[in-house]
Scaffold this active site. Structure first.
Site, PDB file in Angstrom:
ATOM      1  N   ARG A  33       0.853  -1.209   0.000  1.00 45.69           N
ATOM      2  CA  ARG A  33       0.000   0.000   0.000  1.00 45.69           C
ATOM      3  C   ARG A  33       0.885   1.255   0.000  1.00 45.69           C
ATOM      4  O   ARG A  33       0.597   2.216  -0.702  1.00 45.69           O
ATOM      5  CB  ARG A  33      -0.906   0.029   1.227  1.00 45.69           C
ATOM      6  N   GLU A 177     -13.941 -14.851   9.116  1.00 49.22           N
ATOM      7  CA  GLU A 177     -13.823 -14.312   7.756  1.00 49.22           C
ATOM      8  C   GLU A 177     -13.452 -15.376   6.726  1.00 49.22           C
ATOM      9  O   GLU A 177     -12.265 -15.651   6.511  1.00 49.22           O
ATOM     10  CB  GLU A 177     -12.764 -13.184   7.725  1.00 49.22           C
ATOM     11  N   LYS A 219     -17.618 -12.065   8.621  1.00 46.54           N
ATOM     12  CA  LYS A 219     -17.031 -11.123   7.657  1.00 46.54           C
ATOM     13  C   LYS A 219     -16.856 -11.827   6.321  1.00 46.54           C
ATOM     14  O   LYS A 219     -15.817 -12.443   6.063  1.00 46.54           O
ATOM     15  CB  LYS A 219     -15.686 -10.604   8.191  1.00 46.54           C
ATOM     16  N   GLY A 263     -11.147  -5.577  -2.832  1.00 45.64           N
ATOM     17  CA  GLY A 263     -10.552  -5.085  -4.074  1.00 45.64           C
ATOM     18  C   GLY A 263     -11.545  -4.310  -4.939  1.00 45.64           C
ATOM     19  O   GLY A 263     -11.187  -3.813  -6.012  1.00 45.64           O
ATOM     20  N   ARG A 292      -9.382  -1.655   2.156  1.00 42.17           N
ATOM     21  CA  ARG A 292      -9.074  -0.770   1.030  1.00 42.17           C
ATOM     22  C   ARG A 292     -10.166   0.249   0.730  1.00 42.17           C
ATOM     23  O   ARG A 292      -9.878   1.416   0.454  1.00 42.17           O
ATOM     24  CB  ARG A 292      -8.780  -1.613  -0.221  1.00 42.17           C
TER      25      ARG A 292
END
Ligand code: 13P
Length: 336
Positions: A33, A177, A219, A263, A292
């Site tokens: 990142r 998740e 999640k 994404g 993100r």
């Protein structure tokens, strides 16, 4: 004041208008990142970036909890207090990523299984002492080249349930998740089928391993067309197929579903969340645990420059406000 129990923490994490900021990028991922804005990844730049997000004025209006990485839960701010204390003082629950990453799965080339169960009980107790009130473990399932196998889905579900049970024993709310990746040229219906199979396996294991559903959050990915699929489903189709998939698989006793963004662009992820909250009543809160999609605007505005801190904080709060509006279906694209 007596401390909140796990059920209350789970409910508070999905309070109306609020959701979770995933800021738990591993050292490798945060480097990617920061590379994208030509900023070197050092302990200091990572701290500066995360401190900028956590101290943005008004964050507590939209963010109920922040998932931290091991380094961050121990880190102090430039001005002195620990980052965890800054969050707590603002009424935001600190959470912690506790898995050790997805590694190649034996006898199944190309598939992954998440590691991190060895010694987990001790690590959870330590994180609880450091102030964490909830945790996250991410399993990764990809579509394509014959994948996923039921074997991959089941071993990941088993590990997620072992993690979740240990969390609850330690007094931490587990975020479970299972992420079906959007990479690939598969259709939305293939994503639907894999997500449904994965969730059935996950809830089967959670039940077998005695996890208390009221004290956890799910999640998941949204049900989407693969990112290279020539025919992309529109926002309404994504919303209706995603909610229908959960109606088939997620017990009503789970207090909230907090989506990852996976994404998608910030705007697309916000529009999908908004559309789901505009559908008929469902038994769980439909919220977010975006990484993100919450951070990309801020990261772009920051560019690693202290002079851009105010602009980056403003960009973060604007996005958090839009995602917060999507929590009750009151977002529209013209608010961008
Ligand atoms: P993204 O929203 O960027 O997918 O990150 C969420 C997350 O925590 C993935 O584990």
């Amino acid at each position: 004041m007596t401390e909140m129990g796990m059920e209350e923490v789970a409910e508070a994490l999905v309070a109306k208008g609020k959701g979770i900021l995933a800021a738990d990028e591993s050292t490798g991922t945060i480097k990617k990142r920061l590379d994208s804005i030509n900023t070197e990844s050092t302990e200091e730049t990572r701290r500066d970036y995360r401190e900028l997000l956590f101290t943005a004025e008004g964050i507590e209006n939209y963010i109920s909890g922040v998932i931290l990485y091991d380094e961050t839960i121990r880190q102090k701010s430039v001005s002195g207090p620990k980052l965890v204390d800054i969050l707590n003082d603002n009424g935001i629950f600190p959470g912690i990523k506790v898995d050790m990453g997805a590694k190649p799965l034996a006898f199944s080339e190309g598939e992954l299984v998440t590691e991190g169960l060895d010694g987990l009980r001790d690590r959870l107790n330590k994180y609880r002492e450091l102030g964490a009130r909830f945790a996250k473990w991410r399993a990764v399932i990809s579509i394509g080249n014959g994948a996923p196998s039921q074997y991959c889905i089941d071993v990941n579900a088993h590990a997620l349930a072992r993690y979740a049970a240990l969390c609850q024993e330690a007094g931490l709310v587990p975020i479970v998740e299972p992420e079906v990746l959007m990479d690939g040229d598969h259709s939305i219906d293939e994503c639907y089928a894999v997500t449904e199979t994965a969730l059935k396996s996950v809830f089967d294991e959670l039940y077998k391993q005695r996890v208390v559903l009221e004290q956890m959050l799910l999640k998941p990915n949204m049900v989407l067309s693969g990112s290279d699929c020539p025919k992309q489903a529109d926002i309404e189709e994504v919303a209706s197929k995603t909610i229908y998939c959960f109606e088939q698989t997620v017990p009503a006793s789970v207090p909230g579903i907090v989506f990852l963004s996976g994404g998608q662009s910030a705007q697309t992820a916000t529009a999908h969340l908004n559309a789901m909250n505009n559908l008929d009543k469902h038994p769980w809160e439909i919220s977010f645990s975006f990484g993100r999609a919450l951070q990309s605007d801020a990261l772009t505005a920051w560019q690693g420059q202290s002079d851009n801190k105010d602009a980056a904080q403003a960009a973060f709060i604007k996005r958090a406000g839009l995602v917060g509006a999507a929590r009750d279906g009151s977002y529209s694209a013209d608010m961008e």
